[in-house]
Scaffold this motif. Structure first.
Motif, PDB file in Angstrom:
ATOM      1  N   ALA A   1       2.787  65.786 -19.960  1.00 35.75           N
ATOM      2  CA  ALA A   1       2.077  66.622 -18.993  1.00 35.75           C
ATOM      3  C   ALA A   1       0.744  67.011 -19.613  1.00 35.75           C
ATOM      4  CB  ALA A   1       2.885  67.867 -18.651  1.00 35.75           C
ATOM      5  N   PHE A   2      -0.320  66.900 -18.798  1.00 34.86           N
ATOM      6  CA  PHE A   2      -1.669  67.161 -19.318  1.00 34.86           C
ATOM      7  C   PHE A   2      -2.551  67.563 -18.145  1.00 34.86           C
ATOM      8  CE2 PHE A   2      -5.837  65.566 -21.065  1.00 34.86           C
ATOM      9  CZ  PHE A   2      -5.889  66.397 -22.177  1.00 34.86           C
TER      10      PHE A   2
ATOM     11  N   GLN B   1       0.559  66.514 -13.914  1.00 37.19           N
ATOM     12  CA  GLN B   1      -0.586  67.424 -13.811  1.00 37.19           C
ATOM     13  C   GLN B   1      -1.939  66.758 -14.113  1.00 37.19           C
ATOM     14  OE1 GLN B   1       0.069  71.194 -15.907  1.00 37.19           O
ATOM     15  NE2 GLN B   1       2.274  70.792 -15.860  1.00 37.19           N
ATOM     16  N   ILE B   2      -1.947  65.521 -14.533  1.00 40.17           N
ATOM     17  CA  ILE B   2      -3.205  64.851 -14.860  1.00 40.17           C
ATOM     18  C   ILE B   2      -3.960  64.480 -13.579  1.00 40.17           C
ATOM     19  CG2 ILE B   2      -2.388  62.444 -14.859  1.00 40.17           C
ATOM     20  CD1 ILE B   2      -3.995  62.038 -17.450  1.00 40.17           C
ATOM     21  N   ARG B   3      -5.278  64.465 -13.670  1.00 40.18           N
ATOM     22  CA  ARG B   3      -6.102  63.963 -12.571  1.00 40.18           C
ATOM     23  C   ARG B   3      -6.947  62.831 -13.128  1.00 40.18           C
ATOM     24  NH1 ARG B   3     -11.381  65.257 -10.455  1.00 40.18           N
ATOM     25  NH2 ARG B   3     -11.549  64.510  -8.312  1.00 40.18           N
TER      26      ARG B   3
ATOM     27  N   MET C   1       1.412  64.885 -25.139  1.00 44.03           N
ATOM     28  CA  MET C   1       1.363  66.251 -24.635  1.00 44.03           C
ATOM     29  C   MET C   1       2.528  66.535 -23.689  1.00 44.03           C
ATOM     30  SD  MET C   1      -1.350  67.792 -25.849  1.00 44.03           S
ATOM     31  CE  MET C   1      -2.987  67.471 -26.536  1.00 44.03           C
ATOM     32  N   THR C   2       2.975  67.783 -23.702  1.00 39.04           N
ATOM     33  CA  THR C   2       4.063  68.162 -22.798  1.00 39.04           C
ATOM     34  C   THR C   2       3.683  69.302 -21.864  1.00 39.04           C
ATOM     35  OG1 THR C   2       4.944  69.684 -24.478  1.00 39.04           O
ATOM     36  CG2 THR C   2       5.849  67.441 -24.426  1.00 39.04           C
ATOM     37  N   GLY C   3       2.445  69.727 -21.896  1.00 39.41           N
ATOM     38  CA  GLY C   3       1.993  70.810 -21.020  1.00 39.41           C
ATOM     39  C   GLY C   3       1.737  72.074 -21.795  1.00 39.41           C
TER      40      GLY C   3
END
Length: 236
Positions: free
Chosen positions: A120-121, A152-154, A231-233
């Motif tokens: 998650a990033f 969550q990435i764009r 990454m995990t957020g």
């Protein structure tokens, strides 16, 4: 599966966080990653600048060091291409280990059959496909496939993405003016995306582009895509 990490010179000396990220990803997926301490340079610098005979001892050393592993993972398209494409010609005995050496996205997607690594990033990211990964390894959209599964990435598209950034190892030294012009074009395309992060599969190219972006005070962060996948957020 016995997996070994070949960190590469650039990552070992300047970007150790990339090797840590690779290990973190694979451990999250349930795999043990070993780091053979006897590893050295792959010999790409020597071979690509005409010192092929000087590269052979390094090729032999790589083959001996990584013998017995089911897979060798490399967070670098250029070093992976050196091992896979040039090793069998430089030292035939290295062909076997060369055939078991993979750039990270190849190992994840093609060998392990994984596209979602649990990352998650929460950032806007654009991706530059580096030349060795694009033209020699033919990675295609494997790194992008992995990034598309990051929560969550764009992701935003980079115009003229397949154009070289101008680094090319010693090319940037021997052809400074041409390299600088190519870099300016690449940095302009990156800035046009509005992305906060530029990702790629080679830290050497990221150092080149990232330096240009920093000098322009663009605010764009250069990151190896493995670091995003790690990454995990909570740590983004």
């Amino acid at each position: 599966m016995r997996i070994a990490l070949f960190i590469t010179c650039v990552n070992d000396l300047a970007y150790p966080q990339t090797g840590i990220a690779v290990t973190r990803i694979l451990r999250r997926l349930g795999h043990t990653v070993e780091f053979p301490a006897a590893q050295t340079c792959c010999g790409q610098l020597h071979a690509n600048t005409g010192y092929r005979n000087d590269a052979v001892p390094l090729v032999r050393g790589f083959a001996d060091t990584f013998d017995g592993y089911d897979a060798v993972v490399v967070p670098s398209g250029s070093c992976t291409a050196m091992i896979r494409e040039q090793y069998p010609r430089l030292h035939p005995a290295a062909a076997s280990v060369a055939g078991r050496t993979y750039e990270l996205s190849e190992l994840l997607v093609d060998v392990l059959g994984v596209t979602d690594v649990g990352a998650a990033f929460a950032q806007t990211v654009t991706y530059h496909p580096t030349c060795h990964g694009l033209r020699m390894l033919r990675l295609g959209d494997k790194p992008l496939t992995l990034l598309r599964h990051v929560r969550q990435i764009r992701l935003v598209e980079l115009d003229d993405a397949t154009e070289c950034c101008g680094f090319g190892g010693t090319f940037a030294v021997k052809n400074e003016a041409v390299s600088t012009a190519m870099l300016a074009d690449k940095c302009a395309r990156v800035r046009e995306t509005g992305a906060a992060v530029l990702a790629a599969a080679d830290n050497s190219c990221l150092a080149h582009i990232g330096g240009g972006l920093d000098r322009a005070r663009s605010g764009v962060r250069a990151m190896h895509y493995a670091e995003i996948l790690a990454m995990t957020g909570d740590d983004a």
